[in-house]
Design an enzyme around this catalytic site. Structure first.
Site, short mmCIF file in Angstrom:
data_model
loop_
_atom_site.label_atom_id
_atom_site.label_comp_id
_atom_site.label_asym_id
_atom_site.label_seq_id
_atom_site.Cartn_x
_atom_site.Cartn_y
_atom_site.Cartn_z
N THR A 373 19.22 55.14 -0.03
CA THR A 373 20.08 54.53 0.97
C THR A 373 20.39 53.20 0.32
O THR A 373 19.74 52.84 -0.65
CB THR A 373 19.30 54.33 2.29
OG1 THR A 373 19.02 55.60 2.84
CG2 THR A 373 20.04 53.48 3.30
N GLU A 412 22.12 64.21 6.00
CA GLU A 412 21.65 63.41 7.14
C GLU A 412 21.07 64.27 8.26
O GLU A 412 20.33 63.77 9.10
CB GLU A 412 22.82 62.58 7.68
CG GLU A 412 22.44 61.20 8.17
CD GLU A 412 22.04 60.29 7.03
OE1 GLU A 412 20.93 59.73 7.08
OE2 GLU A 412 22.84 60.14 6.07
N GLY A 465 14.86 52.80 2.63
CA GLY A 465 13.43 53.10 2.68
C GLY A 465 13.04 54.09 3.76
O GLY A 465 11.87 54.15 4.15
O1 DON Z 1 19.01 56.73 8.64
C1 DON Z 1 17.86 56.77 8.21
O2 DON Z 1 16.92 56.27 8.78
C2 DON Z 1 17.61 57.48 6.90
N1 DON Z 1 18.60 58.50 6.69
C3 DON Z 1 17.60 56.47 5.79
C4 DON Z 1 17.32 57.08 4.46
C5 DON Z 1 16.80 56.13 3.44
O3 DON Z 1 16.62 54.98 3.69
C6 DON Z 1 16.49 56.70 2.12
N2 DON Z 1 16.12 55.65 1.19
N3 DON Z 1 15.12 55.42 0.69
#
Ligand code: DON
Length: 576
Positions: A373, A412, A465
């Site tokens: 992300t 997602e 994260g």
């Molecule tokens: O929206 C969320 O909480 C997750 N899809 C975020 C994914 C993420 O931070 C991956 N990175 N390390």
């Protein structure tokens, strides 16, 4: 030498003058603007936009499109995210351009006939893809709050995709990390894997002609080119051919939501952060409200006492996150209760000052929610601050590109509860409030956050994260406000994390001293120390008025102080 005074109380008061955390370089300084992103070329583009007279919203949109080209593991137009804006007049707003479940999605779409999760179904390939929101989000931000034309903000991204860019070592390491998955999809492999079967390496030029063409179509025709035109057709076609359920009406109906951000106050600092469908702002506020009742700064950074109180606050907050929160169009989120200081006091009453709590005794309540992300922080000369976190979810998302589009698609859908009690990619054990339904948005942890003090912007912060985004962002705030660290130290400092279940305190390698670990384990904690080299998060932050509260207290330093996480492979803070 930057001095810090640590006051420790053992019945008497001892003052120690300690040198600052030596490992962190000083923050980057700027007087007119600051752009902090996970990829140096994207940061440069953001600063160019500001220098040209664009505001921080223009820069955020240009950076968003640029990261889709130069940071393909997370930057995207095939995913979604959140933008928190605090305007120069002190007003704030929040744009939710996160993915929505397709119309054909069903609650048990990732379960087999016996009701068990099908491995990988919510993570790999077209069935994992939510309807993307980034293009609609960027365009709404630009149209409503920007000052430049769509062509101006898209031009640098189109150029980088068309002409290519030379990969640095960090860029190459990230691509190599995704090579196996990308090689499995023909269209993705054609872009990211060389003819000899190897990923592009440092010094190679990565050209993305199809992505350049998609971006050029958006530049020319606007979001309709993505949602109503050829791009949607190509994605729907690939999805239908490869086991997905995306349909044209999913794209045609996509709408950005503009929402009121979550707000709370911590020791006199005003926090503005992400509301549902993110859990981030609420859970950061809940934890801060609990911690406000303890003298965290006196207990000290990384002490067993401080870690104990932080973990207990996290335990109580994450059980609320995982059981009660979801898309506000579908569930009633207990926003008032979670941000209520009386509720925080009730939680403090339940925390044993000397013993670890037990997660399984904490039943979910019925109230009557790296490089995978990416987060970036921007502030302009006028004082408009923007925090954006957007994502494909897993690294390189679902690992698929629809033929001819050059666009990597997200996974997602894995953020939904596939089955109550079954952990997702981030180990989150969630409930019915986050169950899958058509058009619903999965609960997120993304927490683009802006802190202000006395009506002026003070800090812009956020991180990737997964479920740890919340604690990463929280710890950066506490490190600045309670522990007096400068913005770079606050971001670089070792992290801890707890998320109710599993009932484990996660600690970065070398994050706590052996005697602290011993004390915590004697209190009843199960500790998981990350393996050597395993770190989490890539925070990107800006502090206004000085590099730390100490410097601000002494009359101030540079106007803008930027810091990218030392854990980031390719990022940079650039000020001017
Ligand atoms: O929206 C969320 O909480 C997750 N899809 C975020 C994914 C993420 O931070 C991956 N990175 N390390």
């Amino acid at each position: 030498m930057r001095l810090r005074t640590v006051v420790i109380s053992f019945g008497f008061i001892l003052s120690i003058a300690a040198e600052s955390f030596a490992a962190s370089p000083a923050p980057v300084k700027g007087e007119h603007g600051m752009v902090v992103t996970a990829q140096r070329l994207a940061s440069e583009i953001g600063v160019e936009v500001l220098k040209k007279g664009g505001n921080s919203i223009d820069a955020a949109v240009a950076v968003g499109y640029a990261l889709a080209v130069v940071y393909p593991s997370a930057g995207n137009i095939g995913g979604g995210g959140f933008m928190t804006i605090r305007f120069k007049d002190g007003k704030s707003t929040f744009l939710d351009f996160r993915e929505r479940a397709p119309l054909a999605a069903t609650k048990d779409m990732y379960l087999d006939k016996d009701g068990n999760p099908i491995k990988g179904a919510s993570l790999d390939g077209y069935l994992a893809v939510g309807v993307p929101g980034s293009v609609a989000g960027f365009e709404m931000a630009r149209e409503k709050y920007g000052t430049l034309t769509r062509q101006q903000v898209l031009e640098p991204a189109i150029r980088l995709a068309k002409d290519g860019f030379v990969l640095g070592q960090g860029d190459a390491t990230i691509l190599a990390g995704g090579a196996k998955r990308l090689a499995a999809d023909k269209a993705a492999a054609a872009i990211f894997i060389k003819a000899d079967g190897k990923p592009y390496g440092a010094g190679d030029r990565l050209v993305q002609a199809d992505l350049a063409a998609s971006l050029a179509r958006i530049s020319e025709k606007g979001p309709d080119a993505f949602y109503k035109g050829a791009i949607a057709d190509q994605i729907v076609k690939a999805s239908a051919a490869k086991g997905g359920i995306l349909a044209k009406p999913d794209f045609e109906q996509y709408k950005v939501r503009e929402l009121a951000p979550v707000t709370c106050n911590y020791r006199g600092f005003d926090i503005v952060s992400s509301p549902p469908p993110s859990s981030g702002g609420l859970i950061i506020c809940e934890i801060l409200n609990v911690l406000e009742g303890y003298p965290i700064s006196h207990l000290g950074f990384g002490s067993a006492d401080t870690v104990h109180l932080m973990v207990e606050a996290m335990r109580f907050a994450y059980v609320d996150r995982n059981s009660a929160l979801g898309d506000p169009a579908f569930v009633e989120n207990p926003v008032g209760k979670i941000t209520d200081k009386t509720y925080a006091a009730e939680i403090r009453d339940k925390i044993d000052r000397y013993r670890a709590g037990v997660s399984k005794d904490l039943k979910p309540k019925d109230f009557g929610e790296s490089k995978e992300t990416t987060h970036y922080s921007i502030i302009d000369d006028a004082g408009n601050a923007v925090a954006v976190t957007y994502t494909l979810n897993g690294s390189f998302g679902a690992g698929v590109v629809a033929d001819g589009t050059g666009i990597l698609l997200n996974n997602e859908m894995d953020d939904f509860t596939q089955k109550p009690g079954v952990p997702n990619l981030y180990g989150l054990v969630q409930g019915e409030a986050n169950a899958i339904a058509p058009l619903k948005t999965p609960l997120s942890s993304m927490s683009p956050t802006i802190v202000s003090k006395d009506g002026k912007p003070f800090m812009v912060i956020g991180s990737p994260g997964g479920s740890r985004i919340i604690t990463i962002t929280l710890e950066a705030i506490i490190n600045v406000i309670d522990h007096g660290m400068d913005i770079r130290e606050a971001i670089d400092a070792p992290r801890i994390h707890h998320q109710w279940l599993p009932d484990t305190v996660y600690v970065e390698n070398h994050g706590l001293s052996p005697d602290t670990l011993k004390m915590l384990s004697q209190m009843g904690y199960k500790l998981d120390i990350a393996a050597e080299g395993k770190v989490w998060g890539q925070a990107a932050g800006i502090l206004v008025g000085g590099e730390s509260l100490g410097e601000i207290g002494k009359g101030g330093g540079a106007r803008y102080n930027g810091a990218i996480d030392s854990r980031a492979l390719a990022g940079e803070a650039i000020g001017y």
